[in-house]
Design a protein around this motif. Structure first.
Motif, PDB file in Angstrom:
ATOM      1  N   ARG A  32       0.834  -1.205   0.000  1.00  0.00           N
ATOM      2  CA  ARG A  32       0.000   0.000   0.000  1.00  0.00           C
ATOM      3  C   ARG A  32       0.868   1.254   0.000  1.00  0.00           C
ATOM      4  O   ARG A  32       1.777   1.403   0.804  1.00  0.00           O
ATOM      5  N   ARG A  33       0.528   2.185  -0.878  1.00  0.00           N
ATOM      6  CA  ARG A  33       1.296   3.420  -0.980  1.00  0.00           C
ATOM      7  C   ARG A  33       1.191   4.244   0.293  1.00  0.00           C
ATOM      8  O   ARG A  33       2.128   4.961   0.662  1.00  0.00           O
ATOM      9  N   VAL A  55      17.734  10.849  -0.695  1.00  0.00           N
ATOM     10  CA  VAL A  55      16.705  11.729  -0.122  1.00  0.00           C
ATOM     11  C   VAL A  55      15.934  12.426  -1.236  1.00  0.00           C
ATOM     12  O   VAL A  55      14.703  12.561  -1.170  1.00  0.00           O
ATOM     13  N   GLY A  56      16.652  12.875  -2.271  1.00  0.00           N
ATOM     14  CA  GLY A  56      15.976  13.503  -3.406  1.00  0.00           C
ATOM     15  C   GLY A  56      14.982  12.562  -4.066  1.00  0.00           C
ATOM     16  O   GLY A  56      13.880  12.975  -4.464  1.00  0.00           O
ATOM     17  N   CYS A  57      15.343  11.280  -4.179  1.00  0.00           N
ATOM     18  CA  CYS A  57      14.430  10.294  -4.768  1.00  0.00           C
ATOM     19  C   CYS A  57      13.180  10.132  -3.910  1.00  0.00           C
ATOM     20  O   CYS A  57      12.057  10.065  -4.433  1.00  0.00           O
ATOM     21  N   TYR A  58      13.370  10.066  -2.595  1.00  0.00           N
ATOM     22  CA  TYR A  58      12.212   9.883  -1.716  1.00  0.00           C
ATOM     23  C   TYR A  58      11.303  11.120  -1.710  1.00  0.00           C
ATOM     24  O   TYR A  58      10.073  10.990  -1.686  1.00  0.00           O
ATOM     25  N   VAL A  59      11.917  12.283  -1.721  1.00  0.00           N
ATOM     26  CA  VAL A  59      11.103  13.506  -1.819  1.00  0.00           C
ATOM     27  C   VAL A  59      10.352  13.521  -3.145  1.00  0.00           C
ATOM     28  O   VAL A  59       9.172  13.882  -3.210  1.00  0.00           O
ATOM     29  N   GLY A  60      11.034  13.088  -4.209  1.00  0.00           N
ATOM     30  CA  GLY A  60      10.380  13.004  -5.508  1.00  0.00           C
ATOM     31  C   GLY A  60       9.232  12.006  -5.504  1.00  0.00           C
ATOM     32  O   GLY A  60       8.205  12.220  -6.159  1.00  0.00           O
ATOM     33  N   ALA A  61       9.394  10.902  -4.752  1.00  0.00           N
ATOM     34  CA  ALA A  61       8.327   9.905  -4.662  1.00  0.00           C
ATOM     35  C   ALA A  61       7.094  10.498  -3.995  1.00  0.00           C
ATOM     36  O   ALA A  61       5.954  10.297  -4.459  1.00  0.00           O
ATOM     37  N   LEU A  62       7.297  11.249  -2.911  1.00  0.00           N
ATOM     38  CA  LEU A  62       6.158  11.890  -2.247  1.00  0.00           C
ATOM     39  C   LEU A  62       5.516  12.937  -3.155  1.00  0.00           C
ATOM     40  O   LEU A  62       4.284  13.060  -3.212  1.00  0.00           O
ATOM     41  N   GLY A  63       6.366  13.682  -3.896  1.00  0.00           N
ATOM     42  CA  GLY A  63       5.825  14.679  -4.815  1.00  0.00           C
ATOM     43  C   GLY A  63       5.009  14.039  -5.929  1.00  0.00           C
ATOM     44  O   GLY A  63       3.940  14.551  -6.301  1.00  0.00           O
ATOM     45  N   ALA A  64       5.501  12.926  -6.458  1.00  0.00           N
ATOM     46  CA  ALA A  64       4.772  12.234  -7.523  1.00  0.00           C
ATOM     47  C   ALA A  64       3.426  11.733  -7.020  1.00  0.00           C
ATOM     48  O   ALA A  64       2.414  11.787  -7.735  1.00  0.00           O
ATOM     49  N   ARG A  65       3.397  11.256  -5.780  1.00  0.00           N
ATOM     50  CA  ARG A  65       2.129  10.777  -5.234  1.00  0.00           C
ATOM     51  C   ARG A  65       1.161  11.919  -4.967  1.00  0.00           C
ATOM     52  O   ARG A  65      -0.049  11.768  -5.124  1.00  0.00           O
ATOM     53  N   ALA A  66       1.715  13.066  -4.575  1.00  0.00           N
ATOM     54  CA  ALA A  66       0.836  14.220  -4.370  1.00  0.00           C
ATOM     55  C   ALA A  66       0.209  14.661  -5.685  1.00  0.00           C
ATOM     56  O   ALA A  66      -0.929  15.157  -5.706  1.00  0.00           O
ATOM     57  N   ARG A 101      -0.443  12.549  -7.988  1.00  0.00           N
ATOM     58  CA  ARG A 101      -1.081  11.329  -8.485  1.00  0.00           C
ATOM     59  C   ARG A 101      -0.405  10.805  -9.749  1.00  0.00           C
ATOM     60  O   ARG A 101      -1.053  10.277 -10.647  1.00  0.00           O
ATOM     61  N   SER A 102       0.924  10.958  -9.761  1.00  0.00           N
ATOM     62  CA  SER A 102       1.716  10.416 -10.861  1.00  0.00           C
ATOM     63  C   SER A 102       2.062   8.967 -10.538  1.00  0.00           C
ATOM     64  O   SER A 102       2.117   8.568  -9.374  1.00  0.00           O
ATOM     65  N   GLY A 103       2.325   8.188 -11.554  1.00  0.00           N
ATOM     66  CA  GLY A 103       2.638   6.787 -11.335  1.00  0.00           C
ATOM     67  C   GLY A 103       4.108   6.515 -11.101  1.00  0.00           C
ATOM     68  O   GLY A 103       4.529   5.349 -11.087  1.00  0.00           O
ATOM     69  N   ARG A 104       4.904   7.565 -10.916  1.00  0.00           N
ATOM     70  CA  ARG A 104       6.348   7.377 -10.780  1.00  0.00           C
ATOM     71  C   ARG A 104       6.820   7.246  -9.324  1.00  0.00           C
ATOM     72  O   ARG A 104       8.003   7.107  -9.078  1.00  0.00           O
ATOM     73  N   GLY A 105       5.892   7.336  -8.396  1.00  0.00           N
ATOM     74  CA  GLY A 105       6.283   7.316  -6.988  1.00  0.00           C
ATOM     75  C   GLY A 105       6.980   6.045  -6.575  1.00  0.00           C
ATOM     76  O   GLY A 105       7.994   6.077  -5.862  1.00  0.00           O
ATOM     77  N   ARG A 106       6.451   4.896  -7.006  1.00  0.00           N
ATOM     78  CA  ARG A 106       7.058   3.624  -6.603  1.00  0.00           C
ATOM     79  C   ARG A 106       8.474   3.493  -7.145  1.00  0.00           C
ATOM     80  O   ARG A 106       9.388   3.062  -6.432  1.00  0.00           O
TER      81      ARG A 106
END
Length: 311
Positions: free
Chosen positions: A86-87, A134-145, A147-152
């Motif tokens: 779960r995301r 850290v940049g990748c994880y911040v990017g993952a949260l941004g992608a989810r905000a 609703r992009s499919g790149r978060g995972r």
């Protein structure tokens, strides 16, 4: 039967060690590392803050303890995303990990600034990999905000980078002994029976000298006690627990009538009376020796661990 053959290069180095050894020898990193070191020293002029980040109050380096929370949370998030979990659970772990990253990084930079050149080279790459993760994880949260499919994908990439950085951190701690207690073995290899140090009259007053107790280098101080009008003998390990500097070359001072010695390499301060840490970067005390004077001759033996009887 099968004979095990380790993979080594022509010079005898294991192939898995080559990338890290190249980092250790990468003198081109020294300019950046030196600038970072100087900046950290300027930012940590307050001794209390510097001691807190080193972990003097804790009795061992603070950075590895904090890293457990940050790395554990972030890698757990990456595993959830890799396995299709779960995301929401992954995102919560990422937030926890990012919140823990700030103090973890601060403690790491404090340790970095008091390391030797090879440690700083590896530490610089370790920090760069962590910053990219850290940049990748911040990017993952941004992608989810958004609703992009790149978060995972970004979360998993962050996990790979964080894991690689953790491997370098392990190399720093266990292979390069960054943060390790460099005087730990004294209590185990020092002589448990009384050993002659030398005639008391031949020891200079209020000036530390180096002597061998058995085969262990020792800091020996014949100290005047002005209030009592007498003298006392102090014998400590001569190795600074931080990076093995010779303590007898350090500067003696006195605070509230308590003598202290400052490490000549990185400025750790220890109480002479018992070897306890006053200021870091060292977090472990200097091992003490028991002393006695017989017929004008100073003798010493290692102070054994609780539950271990001396010979």
């Amino acid at each position: 039967m099968f004979e095990r053959r380790d993979a080594v290069d022509p010079r005898g180095m294991r192939l898995t060690e080559k990338p890290i050894r190249r980092i250790e020898r990468a003198v081109r990193l020294d300019g950046v590392a030196g600038s970072a070191r100087d900046l950290v020293h300027r930012l940590l002029r307050r001794r209390r803050l510097k001691d807190a980040l080193h972990g003097v109050w804790l009795g061992h380096p603070l950075h590895p303890a904090l890293a457990q929370l940050a790395l554990g949370s972030l890698l757990s998030a990456s595993l959830i995303d890799l396995c299709g979990g779960r995301r929401r659970d992954s995102s919560r772990l990422i937030v926890v990990g990012l919140l823990a990253t700030g103090p973890t990084a601060a403690a790491g930079w404090a340790d970095f600034a008091d390391g030797h050149e090879e440690q700083q080279r590896v530490g610089l790459v370790h920090a760069a990999l962590n910053a990219t993760a850290v940049g990748c994880y911040v990017g993952a949260l941004g992608a989810r905000a958004r609703r992009s499919g790149r978060g995972r994908g970004r979360s998993v990439a962050g996990g790979v980078l964080a894991g690689t950085a953790a491997a370098l951190g392990g190399h720093l701690s266990f292979r390069m002994a960054s943060g390790a207690n460099h005087a730990e073995e004294v209590q185990h290899i020092g002589p448990e029976n009384w050993q002659p140090v030398g005639p008391v009259a031949e020891l200079p007053l209020d000036q530390p000298v180096r002597r061998l107790i058995g085969e262990v280098p020792a800091f020996v101080l014949r100290r005047s006690v002005r209030d009592e009008g007498g003298e006392t003998m102090v014998v400590l390990s001569d190795r600074c627990p931080h990076l093995s500097a010779p303590l007898h070359e350090g500067e003696l001072s006195s605070v509230d009538c308590q003598p202290q010695v400052t490490c000549p390499w990185h400025g750790s301060v220890f109480r002479v009376s018992d070897g306890e840490v006053v200021h870091g970067p060292a977090t472990a005390p200097v091992p003490r020796f028991d002393t006695r004077v017989r017929n004008g001759l100073l003798e010493a033996k290692v102070r054994t661990l609780p539950g271990v009887s001396a010979s």
